[in-house]
Design a protein around this motif. Sequence first.
Motif, PDB file in Angstrom:
ATOM      1  N   TYR A  64      -3.622   5.343   5.392  1.00 42.92           N
ATOM      2  CA  TYR A  64      -3.630   6.034   4.095  1.00 42.92           C
ATOM      3  C   TYR A  64      -2.487   7.045   4.057  1.00 42.92           C
ATOM      4  O   TYR A  64      -2.015   7.479   5.091  1.00 42.92           O
ATOM      5  N   ALA A  65      -2.066   7.411   2.855  1.00 41.19           N
ATOM      6  CA  ALA A  65      -0.979   8.385   2.683  1.00 41.19           C
ATOM      7  C   ALA A  65       0.231   8.061   3.548  1.00 41.19           C
ATOM      8  O   ALA A  65       0.765   8.915   4.225  1.00 41.19           O
TER       9      ALA A  65
ATOM     10  N   ASP B 100       0.835  -1.208   0.000  1.00 45.58           N
ATOM     11  CA  ASP B 100       0.000   0.000   0.000  1.00 45.58           C
ATOM     12  C   ASP B 100       0.869   1.257   0.000  1.00 45.58           C
ATOM     13  O   ASP B 100       0.543   2.257  -0.639  1.00 45.58           O
ATOM     14  N   SER B 101       1.980   1.192   0.756  1.00 44.19           N
ATOM     15  CA  SER B 101       2.849   2.373   0.828  1.00 44.19           C
ATOM     16  C   SER B 101       3.468   2.666  -0.541  1.00 44.19           C
ATOM     17  O   SER B 101       3.702   3.819  -0.896  1.00 44.19           O
TER      18      SER B 101
ATOM     19  N   THR C  93       0.926   4.462  -2.445  1.00 47.23           N
ATOM     20  CA  THR C  93       0.873   5.858  -1.985  1.00 47.23           C
ATOM     21  C   THR C  93       1.937   6.683  -2.694  1.00 47.23           C
ATOM     22  O   THR C  93       1.687   7.794  -3.156  1.00 47.23           O
TER      23      THR C  93
ATOM     24  N   TRP D 231      -4.668  14.882   0.290  1.00 45.76           N
ATOM     25  CA  TRP D 231      -3.726  15.058  -0.827  1.00 45.76           C
ATOM     26  C   TRP D 231      -3.538  16.537  -1.145  1.00 45.76           C
ATOM     27  O   TRP D 231      -2.443  16.971  -1.521  1.00 45.76           O
TER      28      TRP D 231
ATOM     29  N   PRO E  64       3.805   6.827   2.925  1.00 45.58           N
ATOM     30  CA  PRO E  64       4.791   6.448   1.911  1.00 45.58           C
ATOM     31  C   PRO E  64       5.794   5.438   2.474  1.00 45.58           C
ATOM     32  O   PRO E  64       5.873   5.254   3.692  1.00 45.58           O
TER      33      PRO E  64
ATOM     34  N   THR F 210     -11.067  10.701   4.262  1.00 44.07           N
ATOM     35  CA  THR F 210     -10.523   9.866   3.182  1.00 44.07           C
ATOM     36  C   THR F 210     -11.450   9.839   1.964  1.00 44.07           C
ATOM     37  O   THR F 210     -11.058   9.403   0.899  1.00 44.07           O
TER      38      THR F 210
END
Lengths: 417, 317
Positions: free
Chosen positions: B265-266, B83-84, B87, B176, B268, B170
């Motif tokens: 989420y988000a 997932d990262s 991202t 973002w 990295p 989200t």
Amino acid sequence: MTISRRGLLGAGAALGLLTGCGSNTGRDDGGSGNGPKLSQWYHQYGEQGTEQAVKKYAAAYKKANVTVQWRPGNYDEQTAAALLTDSGPDVFEVNGPSLDQIQGKQVADLTELFDGVKDDFNPAVLAPKTYDGRIWGIPQVVDMQMLYYRKSLLADAGVQPPKTLDELVDAAKKLTSKKTKGLFLGNDGGAGVLGGTPLYAAGLELVTADGKVGFDDPAAARALGKIHRLYADKSLLLGAPADWSDPSAFVQGLTAMQWSGLWALPTVQKELGDDFGVLPFPKDGSAGKPSVPVGAYAAAVSARSKHQKAGKDFLKWLWIDSADRQEDFALAYGFHIPARMSLAKRAEKLSKGAAADAVRYTTDHGHAEPLLWTPASRSAYQDALSRIIKDGASPDDELRKVVRKVSDELGRVKKKS
Amino acid sequence: MTTTAPREQKATGRRKLWGHQNRTLWFWVFVGPFLLGLGVFTYIPLGWSVYLSFFDAHNTVTPDDFVGLGNYTDMLRNEAFTDSLWTFLVFSLFIVPATYALSLALALMVHRQRRAQAFFRSVFFLPAACSYVVAALIWKMSIFNGVRFGLANTVLGWFGGDQIAWLSTTDPPWYWAVIVTVRLWLQAGFYMVLFLAGLQRISPTLYEAAAVDGARPGWQVFRHITFPQLRATSVAVVLLLVINAFQAFDEFYNLLSDSRGYPPYARPPLVYLYYTALGQGQNLGLGSAGAVLLALIIAVVTVGQAKWFGLGRKEAE
């Protein structure tokens, strides 16, 4: 002024030596006692006067020269990294110690220090410091979290203090207006701070007494689904300048209810007078019961310390023998419950009002994260909780993945023991 | 004679060792410390990290439980790690074209500016001197906090809009907007300077010739003269932007983390690896395996990108 080539090289070499010696372990300055030099680390507390207090305690100890380091920033990460080297502290407070730190032999066994006083320590916070029958950290104070609610706002909206999770969801919705949100569970919607609290409220556990996953049950998905409803109803305050641990949002009227710590009580009392009450996290379902998370920073001795014996003697003097200092540390600067039950009982400040309620909730409904709940299990669960709350992900599917991960982790740590 | 011969031999030996006019000696005096630093602080930790990646290294840097490729397979199967990487991909897709376009536009504006060019150049460049941490905290606490007195929400309020929890929502993923704008603000000025340098290298005779051939000033000249002439600068800028995007940590960490952790989420790759290896988990073996995988991905992407853009091809020909 001109600098000769030799002079420049000399200066460079001196600079190199200086920077090479930049590591400050805190052992060489301050402290007033005789005997070995001990370095003691604390994380930076938000409460004024705490730093001066711990330095005063250290200075009062005469059998060792104790120097206090007050460390801002990511303290848990700092200590975890420092324990890998010889330049770490001799004695330190730790948000643990974790099972990996114990199994990795990074902290010293402190069992012998508890002779005759073990039963006086609050069992909820002593249990996570105990592994294989040995005790690896001395709980300093008990911290707990609870639900603060504004009596006047609830009365205006015709809402009773919630006793079940369903009532909390309804109350938060009714209390939400253009200017005020119903509930503040942190800027992430509660994924971080709630942890296992909703599971305990549903009558479940994170890890059972026999070391198995404690929430492989439909009741877990049901309870977490209700936390998502709070988010979907837009009843949650999100994006406040100060997070859940700070009562600013509550006292500024940005929210009618807030999940926060006992430490926030003096501020709330000062700002709102009697216009507030406190509650445990409400129960969910017929098997559920109210739930209050408790935790404790512990004082530990580094296994790499050259002065382990002196470190243990110092910690025994400070956190076991010096009752006055323990009470002073818990209640004179911030607001915490002393880890020794005899001290908690006699503390005047904890004997009435919301403080007394908080102590009662801690005794009746307190639960601490078990030692077997490893950081990897915690982050997998928190990730799932975040996806359930914010993305509306299926609680069943998410929890199934977490159960798998936690089972793997339990298998890993059992293999090591 | 008998006394001078050994001295000459000694001098010749020293010359061989230290070089003509002691050049070899001075080379090592000046380069040696840096080489030593590079070895001690870069290559040894790098090698050690690769070594750790083959061990179960919880809370230790001297492990003895060899697990082979176990950490690598665990990391590749780990949804949080993959997932990262997504991202990062999403972030790059936003930030690389946005920074490229904005810095080029700023460079063109400033380049054409006849008055106070130095002033505008400085104004746009100044944010590059600001710390990512400070900028992230200003964005988080003053501009994009989620309550009614945050700057962005105040402006929305003027137009009757609802409050937005910028970093906590989200759906839609407003976070973002916060992450991209803070980085845009911080780095567009730096890349503007690179483009300005590129613009100043374009020969005015090309523009004169284009004018003689009837090219209309503006878009036509930009498309057929300016943009192609900036090719080398563009390749370098895009390469730097992609590498910088891979290294994103400060603004993500300071915008989204709290004392209890970091949302999924988000997140990295560097933030995820930080929590795995250096957070409370202290799983240095798994974190090292992730770092090796990430280094390999960066190497492959960079080489692939350089090949695609034909970096260095012209010089070779």
